[in-house]
Design a protein around this motif. Structure first.
Motif, short mmCIF file in Angstrom:
data_model
loop_
_atom_site.label_atom_id
_atom_site.label_comp_id
_atom_site.label_asym_id
_atom_site.label_seq_id
_atom_site.Cartn_x
_atom_site.Cartn_y
_atom_site.Cartn_z
N LEU A 46 0.81 -1.21 0.00
CA LEU A 46 0.00 0.00 0.00
C LEU A 46 0.85 1.26 0.00
O LEU A 46 0.36 2.33 -0.39
N ASP A 47 2.10 1.16 0.46
CA ASP A 47 2.93 2.35 0.56
C ASP A 47 4.39 1.94 0.68
O ASP A 47 4.72 0.74 0.69
N ALA A 48 5.26 2.93 0.82
CA ALA A 48 6.69 2.68 0.91
C ALA A 48 7.05 1.88 2.16
O ALA A 48 8.01 1.09 2.15
N ASP A 49 6.31 2.07 3.26
CA ASP A 49 6.59 1.31 4.47
C ASP A 49 6.35 -0.19 4.23
O ASP A 49 7.14 -1.03 4.69
N ASP A 50 5.28 -0.53 3.53
CA ASP A 50 5.03 -1.93 3.17
C ASP A 50 6.19 -2.47 2.32
O ASP A 50 6.65 -3.61 2.52
N VAL A 51 6.63 -1.68 1.37
CA VAL A 51 7.73 -2.11 0.50
C VAL A 51 8.97 -2.40 1.33
O VAL A 51 9.64 -3.43 1.15
N ALA A 52 9.30 -1.50 2.26
CA ALA A 52 10.49 -1.68 3.09
C ALA A 52 10.41 -2.97 3.92
O ALA A 52 11.42 -3.67 4.11
N ILE A 53 9.22 -3.30 4.41
CA ILE A 53 9.05 -4.53 5.20
C ILE A 53 9.34 -5.76 4.34
O ILE A 53 10.03 -6.70 4.78
N ILE A 54 8.86 -5.77 3.11
CA ILE A 54 9.07 -6.94 2.24
C ILE A 54 10.52 -7.01 1.76
O ILE A 54 11.08 -8.10 1.62
N VAL A 55 11.12 -5.88 1.52
CA VAL A 55 12.55 -5.87 1.17
C VAL A 55 13.36 -6.50 2.30
O VAL A 55 14.25 -7.33 2.08
N ALA A 56 13.05 -6.10 3.54
CA ALA A 56 13.76 -6.65 4.69
C ALA A 56 13.54 -8.16 4.81
O ALA A 56 14.46 -8.91 5.16
N LEU A 57 12.31 -8.60 4.54
CA LEU A 57 12.01 -10.03 4.60
C LEU A 57 12.85 -10.81 3.59
O LEU A 57 13.48 -11.83 3.95
N ALA A 58 12.88 -10.36 2.36
CA ALA A 58 13.66 -11.06 1.33
C ALA A 58 15.15 -11.03 1.65
O ALA A 58 15.86 -12.03 1.46
N ARG A 59 15.62 -9.89 2.15
CA ARG A 59 17.05 -9.76 2.48
C ARG A 59 17.43 -10.69 3.63
O ARG A 59 18.45 -11.39 3.57
N SER A 60 16.61 -10.74 4.67
CA SER A 60 16.95 -11.54 5.85
C SER A 60 16.93 -13.04 5.56
O SER A 60 17.66 -13.80 6.20
N ARG A 61 16.09 -13.44 4.62
CA ARG A 61 15.98 -14.88 4.31
C ARG A 61 16.68 -15.26 3.02
O ARG A 61 16.60 -16.42 2.59
N ASP A 62 17.37 -14.30 2.41
CA ASP A 62 18.11 -14.54 1.17
C ASP A 62 17.21 -15.18 0.12
O ASP A 62 17.55 -16.18 -0.52
N LEU A 63 16.03 -14.57 -0.07
CA LEU A 63 15.07 -15.07 -1.03
C LEU A 63 15.12 -14.25 -2.32
O LEU A 63 15.38 -13.05 -2.28
N PRO A 64 14.84 -14.88 -3.45
CA PRO A 64 14.70 -14.10 -4.69
C PRO A 64 13.61 -13.04 -4.51
O PRO A 64 12.57 -13.31 -3.88
N LEU A 65 13.86 -11.83 -5.04
CA LEU A 65 12.92 -10.73 -4.87
C LEU A 65 12.61 -10.13 -6.23
O LEU A 65 13.49 -9.63 -6.93
#
Length: 463
Positions: A46-65
């Protein structure tokens, strides 16, 4: 698996979609039906804050993004297997400032939506030959559209962008802030961060002279030569292309035209209508054409006039190249190969951008390059049945190979099909690739954002 409740607890407010959800298959579908990938999680932000949360999720779990705006990329970068998709499609905010001649656009918008918002003010944004193309992907790679010869690319009109970086920071990039990042995103694609909004200069639009003239396939070479010759002296208000395609098998059409192969010469004259009538007279009278569909048209409707040629949901494979020249022999090669096209849904487009706003921007000003090659060809092969994929892909490659003597050492990154590898990057960026790799190393050293026309960070590139 990813626990959606944990993502919610981190503050994510958008929609989370996973395998087994009723709308999963719809959410993972993209423009190109040949792309069939299954992400672990699709996060509609919905916004940049949501984007930042998902970026952090992918980064922390080393998942393709993967990052999706409208899913229009023919290479299918908007979706991935076994990873996370940041889906920006709910982010549809558009704010028009008619007095400042600017518009701020969130990254879930397409160009049709932007120009619908601008039309009541008699204004228009340069970007998009079809309405469903996403603002984000098109701008980050370049931004061709019906105003390109008069006002340049979408990225030439970009004033600033809001970007969530791979480390989670939300920053502004402009000519006054994070200037290196601003340089890189104007042509370097989604390699450096997730852009959540764009601010553009906009221009007088209102009513334009728009349309197409059609010629039978047997007269295609002569018609395209006429267009080429007229283009050499074309005014900047005129952005016209030459197309080869098949008419729809539509009962409302005259019988001889149903499904018929044709050459189309069409586009937009964005200036006084009486000037446009004079400027396009020779093009419209040549032949004469089977049909002349040029007419005064609201700009937002003109942006939709070619949508029927590129519907979503077909199997697609594109190849493209700038051309050093477009002589009679080159035109004959294209016309001859089109006569043997395996699918009636394939469209070939020849473009010209020389002696215009496109070519007045300094080569060093943006990551986008190759403004010294005015001619371009893009072969947009499309077909309905997956069993015909090999034949259509082979035909597309053979056409570009046949044009080998005319191909310039350059390509438009948004037209690349995704299988070009390092050769595609070199064709798109040339000597600028070294600078882009250094900027990539600064903002995305781990190459989290790699599902794109990927520029490896400098240390990974051996620099």
């Amino acid at each position: 698996m990813i626990d959606a409740s944990e993502v919610r607890q981190s503050g994510f407010r958008g929609e989370l979609i996973q395998s087994g959800d009723q709308n999963y298959d719809e959410a993972r579908a993209v423009f190109n039906a040949s792309i069939d990938r299954r992400p672990l999680l699709i996060a509609r932000c919905l916004d940049a804050d949501d984007v930042a949360i998902i970026v952090a999720l992918a980064r922390s779990r080393d998942l393709p993004l993967a990052v999706r705006s409208t899913g229009h990329s023919v290479a299918g970068y908007a979706v991935c297997d076994g990873g996370v998709v940041i889906d920006l499609s709910p982010m549809k905010g558009i704010t028009v400032d008619p007095s400042a001649r600017t518009v701020r656009v969130e990254s879930g918008c397409n160009w049709g939506e932007v120009n619908d918002a601008l039309q009541p003010y008699g204004l228009a944004a340069t970007g998009g030959f079809v309405s469903i193309t996403g603002v984000a992907g098109l701008t980050l790679g370049g931004g061709l559209g019906w105003l390109v010869r008069k006002h340049g690319l979408a990225l030439d009109n970009l004033r600033s962008a809001e970007i969530v970086l791979p480390d989670g920071r939300n920053v502004t990039a402009s000519s006054h802030a994070n200037e290196d990042l601003f340089w890189a995103i104007r042509g370097g694609g989604g390699n450096f961060g997730v852009v959540t909004s764009f601010e553009f200069d906009i221009h007088e639009g209102g009513t334009v002279l728009a349309g197409i003239v059609l010629h039978p396939a047997h007269a295609a070479s002569g018609a395209i030569r006429k267009w080429r010759d007229l283009e050499r002296e074309a005014r900047e208000e005129s952005t016209l292309g030459a197309l080869l395609f098949h008419m729809p098998d539509d009962p409302s059409l005259p019988e001889p035209m149903r499904g018929a192969p044709v050459a189309g010469l069409g586009g937009v004259y964005a200036g006084p209508l009486e000037d446009g009538e004079r400027a396009l007279q020779a093009l419209r009278e040549y032949g004469p054409p089977l049909v002349d569909k040029f007419a005064p048209t609201p700009y937002n409707e003109a942006q939709r006039m070619a949508d029927f040629l590129w519907p979503p949901g077909l199997h697609s494979y594109w190849k493209s190249s700038y051309l050093t020249s477009l002589d009679d022999a080159a035109i004959d090669i294209v016309v001859d190969r089109f006569a043997r096209v395996p699918s009636r849904q394939t469209v070939i487009v020849l473009e010209n951008y020389g002696n215009s706003a496109w070519s007045r921007v300094a080569e060093s000003a943006t990551a986008f390059g190759h403004r010294d090659w005015p001619w371009n060809i893009v072969v947009t092969s499309a077909w309905s049945d997956a069993q015909h994929s090999e034949r259509n892909i082979a035909w597309t490659r053979e056409l570009l190979e046949a044009l080998g003597p005319y191909r310039a050492p350059g390509a438009y990154v948004n037209y690349l099909g995704g299988d070009e590898g390092e050769a595609g990057l070199q064709a798109a960026y040339g000597a600028k690739l070294t600078r882009l790799a250094a900027i990539k190393a600064k903002y995305d050293p781990a190459n989290l954002l790699r599902l794109n026309q990927n520029i490896a960070p400098a240390q990974h590139a051996g620099a």
